[in-house]
Every structure is written in C-alpha cells, then in structure tokens.
Design a protein around this motif. Structure first.
Motif, PDB file in Angstrom:
ATOM      1  N   SER A 165      -2.260   3.059 -10.152  1.00 47.77           N
ATOM      2  CA  SER A 165      -2.406   2.241  -8.945  1.00 47.77           C
ATOM      3  C   SER A 165      -3.207   3.012  -7.904  1.00 47.77           C
ATOM      4  O   SER A 165      -3.422   4.214  -8.029  1.00 47.77           O
ATOM      5  CB  SER A 165      -1.033   1.914  -8.361  1.00 47.77           C
ATOM      6  OG  SER A 165      -0.155   1.517  -9.369  1.00 47.77           O
ATOM      7  N   ASP A 166      -3.591   2.282  -6.838  1.00 50.02           N
ATOM      8  CA  ASP A 166      -4.352   2.908  -5.762  1.00 50.02           C
ATOM      9  C   ASP A 166      -3.366   3.484  -4.740  1.00 50.02           C
ATOM     10  O   ASP A 166      -2.923   2.786  -3.837  1.00 50.02           O
ATOM     11  CB  ASP A 166      -5.253   1.825  -5.135  1.00 50.02           C
ATOM     12  CG  ASP A 166      -6.025   2.370  -3.957  1.00 50.02           C
ATOM     13  OD1 ASP A 166      -6.211   3.594  -3.881  1.00 50.02           O
ATOM     14  OD2 ASP A 166      -6.433   1.548  -3.106  1.00 50.02           O
ATOM     15  N   LYS A 212       0.867  -1.192   0.000  1.00 48.77           N
ATOM     16  CA  LYS A 212       0.000   0.000   0.000  1.00 48.77           C
ATOM     17  C   LYS A 212       0.898   1.236   0.000  1.00 48.77           C
ATOM     18  O   LYS A 212       1.702   1.422   0.916  1.00 48.77           O
ATOM     19  CB  LYS A 212      -0.871  -0.072   1.274  1.00 48.77           C
ATOM     20  CG  LYS A 212      -1.689   1.160   1.547  1.00 48.77           C
ATOM     21  CD  LYS A 212      -2.962   1.191   0.692  1.00 48.77           C
ATOM     22  CE  LYS A 212      -3.595   2.577   0.686  1.00 48.77           C
ATOM     23  NZ  LYS A 212      -3.345   3.358  -0.514  1.00 48.77           N
TER      24      LYS A 212
END
Ligand code: GLN
Length: 266
Positions: free
Chosen positions: A147-148, A127
């Motif tokens: 992407s996140d 993340k």
C-alpha cells in the motif's frame, strides 16, 4: 545419510516446521515422505536451524516471516514478532470510521509494519503514516507493504511535527525493565519491549503529546500490559473521554481506545 524420519525421531523443538522450511516441502509431505534422504547441503542447513531453535531463537526469526491478521509479514531481529493479540488493534481501528471516508491514521513504532499495513490493506481510502526509531525495522516494514504508506524515521511524534490524525494507534514497548518474562524474549529487540520501571514511560509520553496530533474528536488506541489498564485510564482522563477497554483472546486487559475531548482538540 539421514532420512527425514531420523530427524523426526530426535524430536527437537519445531522439527516439523524446520524440516518444511529447509526442504521446501509442505508439512503434509514431510510426514508422508519421511523416508526422504536429506542431502549434505540440506543437512548443514537443518543442523544450523535446529541448533538455533534449541538455543531459543523464535521460529519466526528462522523462517523470517510471521502471519498477522490476513497477511504474511517479513520479520527480522530488528522487529518484534507480531503477536496474535495485537490483531485486536486492527479490528478496533478498521471499525472506527466509515471505510469510504478519507481518514488520516498514524501508527507509532510500526516495527515490521503489521498494524499499519493490515489497516491500509483493509481500508484503501485511509491514508496511513507509520514511524519507527529503528531504521532497520523501517526497512523491513517498507519491504512488507504493497500500500501507499508514508514511513517516517524518528521517535514517537517527533516525526510528524504539526500534523494531526483521525486516529493514532500504537503498540508501544510496555514491559517493565525487570520483568522476569523478558528472559523468554531475549532474541527480540529490547527497544520494542521495555519502558522503564513500570513499563509505562513511553505510554505516558505518548498520552501527554498525543492531543497535539489528534484531530477534533479523533482517537488514541494503545496496546498495553495486562496490569496497566487502570493507570492508563487515569492518565487518559485529563484530555480524553469515551474511554473503552478491551481484553485479548486470553481474557487479559490488552488495549484501550480513547476519544480526544472536543475542547482539547480545538
Ligand atoms: N506483548 C509482548 C509480550 O509481552 C510485548 C510487546 C510490547 O511490549 N509491545 O510478549
């Protein structure tokens, strides 16, 4: 009306990539069809770009893009142009943990997003959080990412309050305020380049504050100037161990990785 060949003969800086950009043709086709007659509209654009490049504007700001690691990034004058030596940080980061683990990574001062986005693209389970003091830079980074990634606006760790990460990575400003090399970087954002008399102001602040934001046994990874490794090692030695030093492609000291001492992270 001018032909491509007329422009090639003038030999101005980066003329082939400029022709390729404006005429939207490959470099090979520019060279093989040099008798192509440039339209009036194309000539205006070409002359504008040639003049800017001759004034020293980097080619990446004309094309508004730069390749970094395995991706292409949009850049603007609000972002530093990603440097090949900074790819070293991505290489080091992606090998630090198992790619299947869930990890929290923080990229401080992300600029165009080059480091955070490259890591996220290579490590789907991790993340990524990326910060910048410049709203304009964050807008560019957001446009670059598929992407996140959490993008946060603010200065260094101010953006993440009590959160802790497995890895904090940063390519901070590290050039000394009076470095003569700055005259070659006049079109890039000074915010991303200079950091006080010895270039270490931001690095010091990051090292002092990072133990509050790194998980137990987590890492801090910094890019730095070619002559700063010894001083940074000293600054790190209070709270960090397993200090590993890296050189860039030019064999210059360029990055440092350090692990938070267990007792500090508790
Ligand atoms: N490496 C860059 C240069 O000297 C500076 C980038 C930075 O300060 N992070 O061209």
């Amino acid at each position: 009306m001018n032909t491509v060949n007329d422009y090639l003969k003038k030999g101005s800086t980066d003329i082939i990539p400029i022709l390729s950009l404006v005429l939207e043709r490959s470099v090979a086709s520019i060279i093989s069809s040099s008798d192509y007659r440039v339209s009036k509209k194309e000539a205006v654009k070409l002359n504008e770009m040639i003049a800017k490049r001759e004034r020293g504007v980097p080619f990446a700001y004309l094309s508004q893009q730069k390749g970094f690691y395995h991706l292409d990034f949009k850049v603007s004058e609000a972002t530093l142009i990603p440097r090949p030596e900074t790819e070293l940080l991505v290489d080091i980061a992606i090998d630090l943990f198992d790619e299947n683990d869930d990890r929290d990574i923080l990229d401080l001062g992300t600029g165009s997003g080059a480091i955070a986005i490259s890591i996220a693209d290579k490590r789907a389970n991790w993340k990524l959080t990326a910060t910048d003091l410049s709203v304009e830079a964050l807008n560019v980074a957001k446009q670059n990412t598929k992407s996140d990634i959490s993008f946060l606006h603010g200065s260094w760790f101010d953006t993440v309050e009590n959160k802790k990460f497995d890895l904090v990575v940063c390519n901070p400003p590290y050039v000394a305020d009076d470095d003569p090399h700055l005259k070659d970087l006049e079109f890039e954002p000074i915010l991303a380049l200079t950091s006080g008399r010895d270039g270490l102001d931001d690095i010091k602040s990051i090292i002092i504050n990072s133990p509050n934001h790194i998980k137990e046994d987590g890492y801090l990874l910094l890019e730095h100037g070619y002559n700063q490794q010894e001083e940074i090692t000293k600054l790190l030695s209070k709270d960090f161990h397993n200090i590993t030093k890296f050189k860039d492609y030019n064999n210059l000291d360029r990055a440092i990785l350090a692990q938070l001492k267990s007792e500090v992270g508790l």
